[in-house]
Design an enzyme around this catalytic site. Structure first.
Site, short mmCIF file in Angstrom:
data_model
loop_
_atom_site.label_atom_id
_atom_site.label_comp_id
_atom_site.label_asym_id
_atom_site.label_seq_id
_atom_site.Cartn_x
_atom_site.Cartn_y
_atom_site.Cartn_z
N VAL A 176 1.10 -5.76 7.42
CA VAL A 176 1.77 -4.64 6.75
C VAL A 176 0.96 -4.24 5.54
CG1 VAL A 176 3.92 -3.86 5.68
CG2 VAL A 176 4.00 -5.64 7.45
N VAL A 204 -0.71 -9.35 4.51
CA VAL A 204 -0.62 -8.11 3.74
C VAL A 204 -1.98 -7.41 3.76
CG1 VAL A 204 -0.15 -7.15 1.47
CG2 VAL A 204 1.09 -9.17 2.25
N LYS A 205 -1.96 -6.14 4.14
CA LYS A 205 -3.20 -5.35 4.16
C LYS A 205 -3.38 -4.65 2.82
CE LYS A 205 -4.24 -3.03 7.92
NZ LYS A 205 -4.07 -2.08 9.06
N VAL A 206 -4.59 -4.79 2.27
CA VAL A 206 -4.88 -4.22 0.95
C VAL A 206 -6.19 -3.44 1.04
CG1 VAL A 206 -5.33 -4.79 -1.47
CG2 VAL A 206 -3.79 -6.24 -0.13
#
Ligand code: G3P
Length: 227
Positions: free
Chosen positions: A58, A85-87
C-alpha cells in the site's frame, strides 16, 4: 522469482490467486482509485482473498517523511497480515524509509527510474525497490538495463534489498527482468494471463482428448470414467 498482482480488481485477484503462483498484491494510488470505493474496505477485501501471509503493498501519499511514517503505521494498524508500505524515492521518501527501517516496518521504494535511486533506497533500509520498467523505456532508457544495474549494485555491496520490478506493458519485458536477476516482479492481470497462453498448447490438448475419445468413446472425458 516471486510474482505479484499489480491490481486492486477483486475478481482478477481472486482468479489469479486461485490459478497462478502468486506471492501477493501491489497497489498504488492510481490502481486504488480505479475501483472507485472506500480504500480501506477495498484493501481489507483484498486481504480476505489472499490470506494473511501473502504480502499486500500500500502506497503512502503524504508530502513529508513524518506524514509518510504516520500513514505507514496507520495502514499497518488497519490492515492485518503481511503489509509492505510503498514510499516514493523523493528526499522525504528516503528519510521516511530510514525512519521506517529503524522501526522494522518493511518498505518498498517506488517510482524508481535510476539505479542510484535504488542504491540510496537500499542503503536507507528499504526491503524492496521497484524500477518502473516500461516508464523508463518510454523515456528512451532501458528498464531492463536499469534493473540489471540495480541487481549488480546490490550484489557488489551485499545489500539484502530485493528488486520488485514494476510497470510492464508486455511479457517480453517481464521475461527480460527475470533474466537480469530481479527477484520479484509485479504485473497487471492481463499480462500475467499471457505468460502461459499459447495456441499450440491448447491445440495439443484438444488433439490428445480427441485421440483418446476416438478409441475409448466420446463419453470418456477423463481417466476415471474411462476405466
Ligand atoms: O506498480 C507500479 C505500476 O503500477 C506502474 O505501472 O503500468 O502504470 O506504468 P504503469
Amino acid at each position: 522469482m516471486r510474482l505479484y498482482i499489480d491490481s486492486a480488481d477483486l475478481k482478477e485477484i481472486a482468479f489469479l490467486n486461485e490459478y497462478y503462483p502468486i506471492s501477493g498484491v501491489t497497489t498504488n494510488p492510481s490502481i486504488i482509485v480505479k475501483e472507485n470505493r472506500p480504500y480501506l474496505e477495498l484493501l481489507t477485501e483484498i486481504r480476505g482473498i489472499i490470506g494473511e501471509e501473502k504480502e499486500l503493498f500500500v502506497q503512502v501519499i503524504g508530502d513529508t517523511a513524518e506524514e509518510m511514517v504516520d500513514e505507514a503505521k496507520f495502514i499497518n494498524q488497519q490492515i492485518s497480515g503481511n503489509v509492505v508500505v510503498k514510499v516514493p524515492v523523493t528526499e522525504e521518501g528516503l528519510k521516511a524509509i530510514k525512519l521506517l527501517s529503524e522501526e522494522n516496518i518493511p518498505s518498498l521504494a517506488t517510482t524508481i527510474y535510476t539505479s542510484f535511486q535504488a542504491l540510496m533506497a537500499a542503503m536507507a533500509g528499504a526491503k524492496y525497490v521497484a524500477p518502473y520498467v516500461n516508464r523508463i523505456d518510454n523515456l528512451t532508457g532501458s528498464g531492463v538495463n536499469v534493473t540489471a544495474e540495480i541487481v549488480e549494485l546490490f550484489a557488489s555491496y551485499h545489500l539484502s534489498t530485493e528488486v520488485l520490478a514494476a510497470s510492464f506493458k508486455n511479457v517480453q519485458q517481464v521475461h527480460d527482468v527475470c533474466l537480469a536477476g530481479a527477484q520479484t516482479a509485479t504485473v497487471a492481470p492481463d499480462i500475467i494471463k499471457k505468460f502461459i497462453a499459447f495456441p499450440s498448447t491448447s491445440q495439443d490438448v484438444a488433439v490428445f482428448k480427441k485421440e483418446w475419445q476416438n478409441v475409448y468413446g466420446s463419453d470418456k472425458t477423463n481417466l476415471i470414467n474411462s476405466k
